[in-house]
Design an enzyme around this catalytic site. Structure first.
Site, PDB file in Angstrom:
ATOM      1  N   LEU A   1     -38.888  52.568  18.632  1.00 32.16           N
ATOM      2  CA  LEU A   1     -37.884  52.689  19.681  1.00 32.16           C
ATOM      3  C   LEU A   1     -38.509  52.653  21.067  1.00 32.16           C
ATOM      4  CD1 LEU A   1     -35.586  55.497  18.201  1.00 32.16           C
ATOM      5  CD2 LEU A   1     -35.072  53.065  18.364  1.00 32.16           C
ATOM      6  N   GLY A   2     -39.738  53.153  21.169  1.00 28.75           N
ATOM      7  CA  GLY A   2     -40.388  53.165  22.476  1.00 28.75           C
ATOM      8  C   GLY A   2     -41.799  53.718  22.397  1.00 28.75           C
TER       9      GLY A   2
ATOM     10  N   MET B   1     -47.338  59.901  25.806  1.00 26.36           N
ATOM     11  CA  MET B   1     -47.552  60.951  24.822  1.00 26.36           C
ATOM     12  C   MET B   1     -47.508  60.444  23.387  1.00 26.36           C
ATOM     13  SD  MET B   1     -45.434  64.092  26.567  1.00 26.36           S
ATOM     14  CE  MET B   1     -45.907  65.252  25.288  1.00 26.36           C
TER      15      MET B   1
ATOM     16  N   PRO C   1     -33.281  59.001  35.744  1.00 26.88           N
ATOM     17  CA  PRO C   1     -32.504  58.076  34.907  1.00 26.88           C
ATOM     18  C   PRO C   1     -33.165  57.756  33.571  1.00 26.88           C
ATOM     19  CG  PRO C   1     -32.417  57.366  37.188  1.00 26.88           C
ATOM     20  CD  PRO C   1     -33.402  58.500  37.140  1.00 26.88           C
ATOM     21  N   ALA C   2     -34.492  57.709  33.526  1.00 22.83           N
ATOM     22  CA  ALA C   2     -35.173  57.373  32.268  1.00 22.83           C
ATOM     23  C   ALA C   2     -35.038  58.476  31.226  1.00 22.83           C
ATOM     24  CB  ALA C   2     -36.649  57.087  32.530  1.00 22.83           C
ATOM     25  N   ASN C   3     -34.689  59.683  31.647  1.00 24.14           N
ATOM     26  CA  ASN C   3     -34.533  60.804  30.715  1.00 24.14           C
ATOM     27  C   ASN C   3     -33.082  61.138  30.426  1.00 24.14           C
ATOM     28  OD1 ASN C   3     -37.257  61.174  30.311  1.00 24.14           O
ATOM     29  ND2 ASN C   3     -37.481  62.723  31.910  1.00 24.14           N
TER      30      ASN C   3
ATOM     31  N   ASP D   1     -37.777  67.419  35.118  1.00 25.59           N
ATOM     32  CA  ASP D   1     -38.024  65.969  35.172  1.00 25.59           C
ATOM     33  C   ASP D   1     -36.725  65.201  34.960  1.00 25.59           C
ATOM     34  OD1 ASP D   1     -39.601  63.747  35.584  1.00 25.59           O
ATOM     35  OD2 ASP D   1     -40.320  63.619  33.520  1.00 25.59           O
TER      36      ASP D   1
ATOM     37  N   ASP E   1     -36.100  64.579  26.740  1.00 25.66           N
ATOM     38  CA  ASP E   1     -37.478  64.764  27.211  1.00 25.66           C
ATOM     39  C   ASP E   1     -37.682  66.059  28.001  1.00 25.66           C
ATOM     40  OD1 ASP E   1     -40.122  64.517  27.823  1.00 25.66           O
ATOM     41  OD2 ASP E   1     -39.998  62.416  28.390  1.00 25.66           O
TER      42      ASP E   1
END
Length: 445
Positions: free
Chosen positions: A20-21, A25, A146-148, A143, A161
């Site tokens: 998925l990505g 980490m 938009p990415a989270n 944090d 996240d």
């Protein structure tokens, strides 16, 4: 697990299907759990060699499992399990079909368009709900960006996240530690001052600004971004998009105040302010601006005496609509009912606010004649989505992650709310049944 890029067939008990990505980490896989027959997101971390930075990564990974694992909320990605096998640690999480808000914004940027303001405010209200819950549990995300934020096909916004989240007195978040994503960090994160829930509100305001305007207010090199966040006040969103209602500027700019005490006191206060402003905004021209990108097939009428539609049906429709669009559902229901001559008119008006065809089909099924998809009711005992979600959350502490499956299956088989609860009682250990029976008000036969 192998260190090369070849996809493993299995990991622990999970069957790996695809990647998925990938991130700093580790790798996130789409996997299938054969024990309870569901897909999950499997986030993995190769065990470090032993350096200081490596140990910090491991600590953040475990921190994410502990932080999100405390939280059971419809707008927070659920964590089911944490474990280690061989040289790899893993977190098993809810698999959310859809895309990140970052990807959604990028699509608009490529197309030269902007997000529908109503969708932006709807998702933001869901974010505030999630933050209010997390903050109430003693967790600061640190944090928000938009990415989270994940957007599901049904139009739900989910926070993901929690790797650098602050858990009460977490050693990962000591004063002076610089963690986060520069463009979305609060001033106090840069200066090393104490960080509390209001830091997440600043980051959320930056996200809302970007959703409404299509522009991130703080850009440039990390040093330039830091200087702008500490010293500069960006122009209000309406200066970028003049058609936005004036109250949007108030919502965004107060959230981006430099000093925490000048922002909203908490996420709940901000959310309540947002909902009250939406409810007060009854000007038809403003409404059409906000809804300009929606698929509206007929204009919403000027408020008039409420059509005599079944109040129980209206209440059920509002709950289901809220599962798709969030807390603005009550406002949309009220406006759609104004002057609606019949159920077909109501269906047409409400369907315009749903995010996709799947959601419209789900919603339309509630509005069929009795016996053809309507909710099952005996007296006032409707089995609602809220009943199912609340029961699943309550049973998670007793049954673990399978609780949601048990709740959904019981709802599918039950004729009414009482029989729904009775089936759930049969699924829990006997020592817990009496307490749950009293809690749910289930009478003994």
């Amino acid at each position: 697990m192998r260190r090369d890029t070849e996809l493993p067939a299995t990991f622990d008990r999970y069957v790996i299907e695809r990647v998925l990505g990938r991130g700093a980490m580790g790798v996130v896989y789409l996997a299938f759990d054969p024990r309870i027959e569901r897909h999950v997101a499997l986030k993995t971390l190769q065990q470090p060699a032993g350096g200081k930075n490596d140990h910090e990564l491991t600590a953040r990974f475990l921190n994410e499992a502990r932080a999100a694992g405390r939280l059971a909320h419809p707008h927070i990605v659920a964590v089911y399990d944490y474990g280690e096998t061989g040289d790899t640690a893993f977190i098993t999480m809810e698999y959310v079909r859809g895309e990140t808000l970052a990807a959604h914004l990028a699509q608009h940027a490529r197309a030269g368009t902007r997000m529908n303001p109503l969708a932006a405010l709807r998702w933001f209200a869901q974010l505030l709900d999630a933050l209010d819950y997390a903050h109430g549990s003693g967790i600061v995300h640190r944090d928000i960006k938009p990415a989270n934020l994940l957007i599901s096909p049904r139009g739900e916004c989910k926070v993901a996240d929690f790797g650098i989240a602050q858990l009460d007195a977490s050693t990962l978040t000591q004063t002076g530690t610089l963690l986060g994503t520069p463009a979305y960090m609060s001033p106090e994160q840069f200066t090393g001052e104490a960080v509390d829930a209001r830091s997440d509100l600043f980051s959320g305001a930056v996200v809302l600004y970007e959703m409404l305007s299509g522009v991130c207010p703080f850009t440039g090199t990390p040093g330039s971004v830091m200087r702008k966040i500490l010293d500069d006040t960006p122009p209000p969103p309406s200066s970028v998009v003049p058609a936005l209602p004036a109250y949007v500027d108030e919502l965004v700019m107060k959230g981006m105040e430099k000093h925490p005490q000048e922002r909203y006191g908490c996420a709940r206060e901000w959310r309540d302010k947002l909902i009250s402003l939406l409810a007060a905004d009854s000007n038809e021209d403003t409404e059409r601006t906000v809804l300009s990108h929606e698929r509206v097939s007929s204009p919403i009428a000027t408020p008039s005496p409420q059509t005599q539609l079944d109040p129980e049906l209206i209440a059920h429709l509002e709950r289901r609509l809220a599962s798709h669009v969030g807390p603005v559902a009550s406002l949309l229901i009220r406006r759609a009912c104004a002057g609606a001559a019949n159920i077909d008119t109501l269906r047409e008006r409400l369907s315009a606010h749903l995010p996709n065809d799947e959601a419209r089909r789900d919603f339309d099924s509630l509005m069929l004649p009795a016996g053809a998809g309507m909710p099952r009711v005996i007296g006032a005992q409707t089995i609602s989505a809220e009943n199912v979600n609340a029961a699943a959350t309550r049973l998670t502490t007793l049954l673990g992650p399978i609780a949601r499956i048990v709740a959904r299956r019981a709802a599918a088989r039950a004729a009414d709310l009482r029989s729904f609860y009775a089936q759930l009682l049969d699924a829990v250990p006997e020592r817990h049944r009496e307490a749950l029976r009293r809690e749910w008000g289930v009478e003994v036969d």
